[in-house]
Write a protein that holds these residues in place. Structure first.
Motif, mmCIF file in Angstrom:
data_model
loop_
_atom_site.group_PDB
_atom_site.id
_atom_site.type_symbol
_atom_site.label_atom_id
_atom_site.label_comp_id
_atom_site.label_asym_id
_atom_site.label_seq_id
_atom_site.Cartn_x
_atom_site.Cartn_y
_atom_site.Cartn_z
ATOM 1 N N ILE A 48 0.444 34.916 -19.337
ATOM 2 C CA ILE A 48 1.406 35.629 -18.949
ATOM 3 C C ILE A 48 2.747 35.119 -19.450
ATOM 4 N N CYS A 49 2.980 33.753 -19.813
ATOM 5 C CA CYS A 49 4.097 33.441 -20.463
ATOM 6 C C CYS A 49 4.241 33.313 -21.935
ATOM 7 N N GLY A 50 2.972 33.717 -22.376
ATOM 8 C CA GLY A 50 2.843 33.489 -23.873
ATOM 9 C C GLY A 50 2.557 32.059 -24.388
ATOM 10 N N ILE A 51 2.164 31.106 -23.416
ATOM 11 C CA ILE A 51 1.709 30.034 -24.078
ATOM 12 C C ILE A 51 0.287 29.934 -24.633
ATOM 13 N N GLU A 52 -0.599 30.785 -24.077
ATOM 14 C CA GLU A 52 -1.929 31.139 -24.785
ATOM 15 C C GLU A 52 -1.758 32.813 -24.837
ATOM 16 N N ARG A 53 -2.559 33.121 -25.740
ATOM 17 C CA ARG A 53 -2.752 34.411 -26.091
ATOM 18 C C ARG A 53 -4.067 35.185 -25.868
ATOM 19 N N PRO A 54 -4.318 36.572 -25.265
ATOM 20 C CA PRO A 54 -5.615 36.669 -25.163
ATOM 21 C C PRO A 54 -6.379 36.791 -26.323
ATOM 22 N N SER A 55 -7.831 36.488 -26.213
ATOM 23 C CA SER A 55 -8.630 36.516 -27.335
ATOM 24 C C SER A 55 -9.029 38.125 -27.490
ATOM 25 N N GLY A 82 10.027 32.260 -14.138
ATOM 26 C CA GLY A 82 10.189 30.948 -13.709
ATOM 27 C C GLY A 82 8.895 30.433 -13.755
ATOM 28 N N LEU A 83 8.956 29.078 -14.461
ATOM 29 C CA LEU A 83 7.696 28.478 -14.778
ATOM 30 C C LEU A 83 7.697 27.187 -13.997
ATOM 31 N N ILE A 84 6.668 26.675 -13.268
ATOM 32 C CA ILE A 84 6.494 25.632 -12.712
ATOM 33 C C ILE A 84 4.965 25.044 -13.199
ATOM 34 N N PHE A 85 4.996 24.147 -13.993
ATOM 35 C CA PHE A 85 3.703 23.727 -14.673
ATOM 36 C C PHE A 85 3.886 22.141 -14.729
ATOM 37 N N GLN A 86 2.689 21.618 -14.653
ATOM 38 C CA GLN A 86 2.633 20.241 -14.784
ATOM 39 C C GLN A 86 3.088 19.453 -15.927
ATOM 40 N N GLU A 87 3.004 20.298 -17.051
ATOM 41 C CA GLU A 87 3.384 19.667 -18.483
ATOM 42 C C GLU A 87 4.959 19.492 -18.142
ATOM 43 N N ASN A 154 17.663 30.615 -13.067
ATOM 44 C CA ASN A 154 18.272 31.845 -14.204
ATOM 45 C C ASN A 154 17.672 33.135 -13.509
ATOM 46 N N ARG A 155 17.402 33.344 -12.340
ATOM 47 C CA ARG A 155 17.318 34.336 -11.519
ATOM 48 C C ARG A 155 16.008 35.133 -11.952
ATOM 49 N N PRO A 156 14.763 34.480 -12.004
ATOM 50 C CA PRO A 156 13.723 35.198 -12.947
ATOM 51 C C PRO A 156 13.248 36.262 -11.788
ATOM 52 N N GLN A 157 12.599 37.331 -12.496
ATOM 53 C CA GLN A 157 12.045 38.373 -11.635
ATOM 54 C C GLN A 157 10.444 37.767 -10.911
ATOM 55 N N ILE A 158 10.074 37.100 -11.881
ATOM 56 C CA ILE A 158 8.697 36.340 -11.606
ATOM 57 C C ILE A 158 8.618 34.800 -11.667
ATOM 58 N N ILE A 159 7.947 34.120 -10.541
ATOM 59 C CA ILE A 159 7.599 32.714 -10.517
ATOM 60 C C ILE A 159 6.177 32.583 -10.838
ATOM 61 N N LEU A 160 6.007 31.739 -11.830
ATOM 62 C CA LEU A 160 4.390 31.467 -11.990
ATOM 63 C C LEU A 160 4.396 30.058 -11.913
ATOM 64 N N ALA A 161 3.474 29.464 -10.884
ATOM 65 C CA ALA A 161 3.410 28.058 -10.474
ATOM 66 C C ALA A 161 2.192 27.550 -10.395
ATOM 67 N N ASP A 162 1.671 26.593 -11.106
ATOM 68 C CA ASP A 162 0.387 26.079 -11.623
ATOM 69 C C ASP A 162 0.120 24.680 -10.682
#
Ligand code: ADP
Ligand code: ADP
Length: 227
Positions: A48-55, A82-87, A154-162
């Motif tokens: 979703i955030c473009g770190i990986e691309r669909p095959s 808004g990204l909340i990833f371990q990395e 940054n007032r994101p519309q979407i939060i992704l939390a892993d």
């Protein structure tokens, strides 16, 4: 807002991290991604955030076809996320406030305004009194709430939390979840991966992944702590 159409992801020829995912995330959704380790939860969020691309297949986020996005389009895509990833660990040599200000500095916000908004974001996660502390003096749960403040400043519309509550005790995990829910209540669309059974009990929208496939999709619009 987010639309997967028959999306698959292979890291190599033999392993399908995700297989034939079709899924729509609507504005204002709060969705938990559940499933065992290796099920494909992180891969789904990373696409979703473009770190990986669909095959194969098509993934659109806010109307943009993420699989076709040029590298130069990725920062634009992420501006709404808004990204909340371990990395993405906190910088240990900078104050909590400085960590939260980072995304605003990247986009060139004025320092005074960046500081004001960062303090407001820390206030929302209940950590304003820790603004000038160094991250390692905070508990794991507090550090994760700093990461949430940094993700939403940054007032994101979407939060992704892993796995935002991985390695946290019950109390801290509950604090982190309620911080995320408060942003959801303010209108932010949230996608949260977890294997915390407790969260899943109170959730009203859960997608279960196993071996890269959606094996169950559970939605209940009336029950649970929805707004
Ligand atoms: P989860 O988040 O549910 O634990 P992941 O999305 O991390 O699952 O992993 C799904 C599958 O893809 C697993 O089999 C994992 O080993 C594999 N995988 C994940 N990332 C990579 C990578 N960068 N390279 C190769 N295989 C990967
Ligand atoms: P301001 O609007 O003056 O920046 P607020 O008190 O409304 O301050 O917001 C506090 C913090 O919460 C800000 O850093 C803001 O970026 C962040 N935030 C992010 N997303 C939202 C949202 N959807 N609703 C409210 N605040 C949000």
């Amino acid at each position: 807002m987010i639309k997967f159409s028959q999306v698959s992801k292979q890291y190599d020829r033999t392993i399908f991290a995700l297989r034939d995912i079709t899924l729509t995330v609507n504005k204002g959704d709060l969705i938990f991604l559940a499933g065992p380790s290796g099920a494909g939860k992180s891969t789904l969020l990373k696409m979703i955030c473009g770190i990986e691309r669909p095959s194969s297949g098509t993934l659109t986020v806010n109307g943009q076809n993420v699989g076709k996005l040029k590298a130069s389009g990725i920062p634009y895509l992420r501006r709404n996320l808004g990204l909340i990833f371990q990395e993405q660990r906190l910088l240990l040599d900078r104050s909590v406030l400085a960590n939260v200000m980072l995304p605003l500095q990247v986009t060139g916000a004025q320092r005074v305004e960046a500081e004001r908004r960062s303090r407001a974001a820390l206030d929302k996660v209940g950590l304003i009194d820790k603004a000038l502390s160094l991250p390692q003096t905070l508990s794991g749960g507090e550090q994760q709430r700093v990461a949430i403040a940094r993700a939403i400043v940054n007032r994101p519309q979407i939060i992704l939390a892993d796995e935002p509550t991985a390695n946290l005790d019950r109390d801290n995990a509950d604090h982190v979840l309620s911080a995320l829910k408060s942003f959801h209540a303010a209108g932010v669309t949230c996608l949260i991966s977890t294997h915390d059974e407790q969260f899943l009990h109170s959730a009203n929208h859960v997608i279960f992944l196993d071996q890269g496939q959606i094996v169950d999709h559970w939605q209940n619009s009336s029950a649970g702590g929805g707004k």
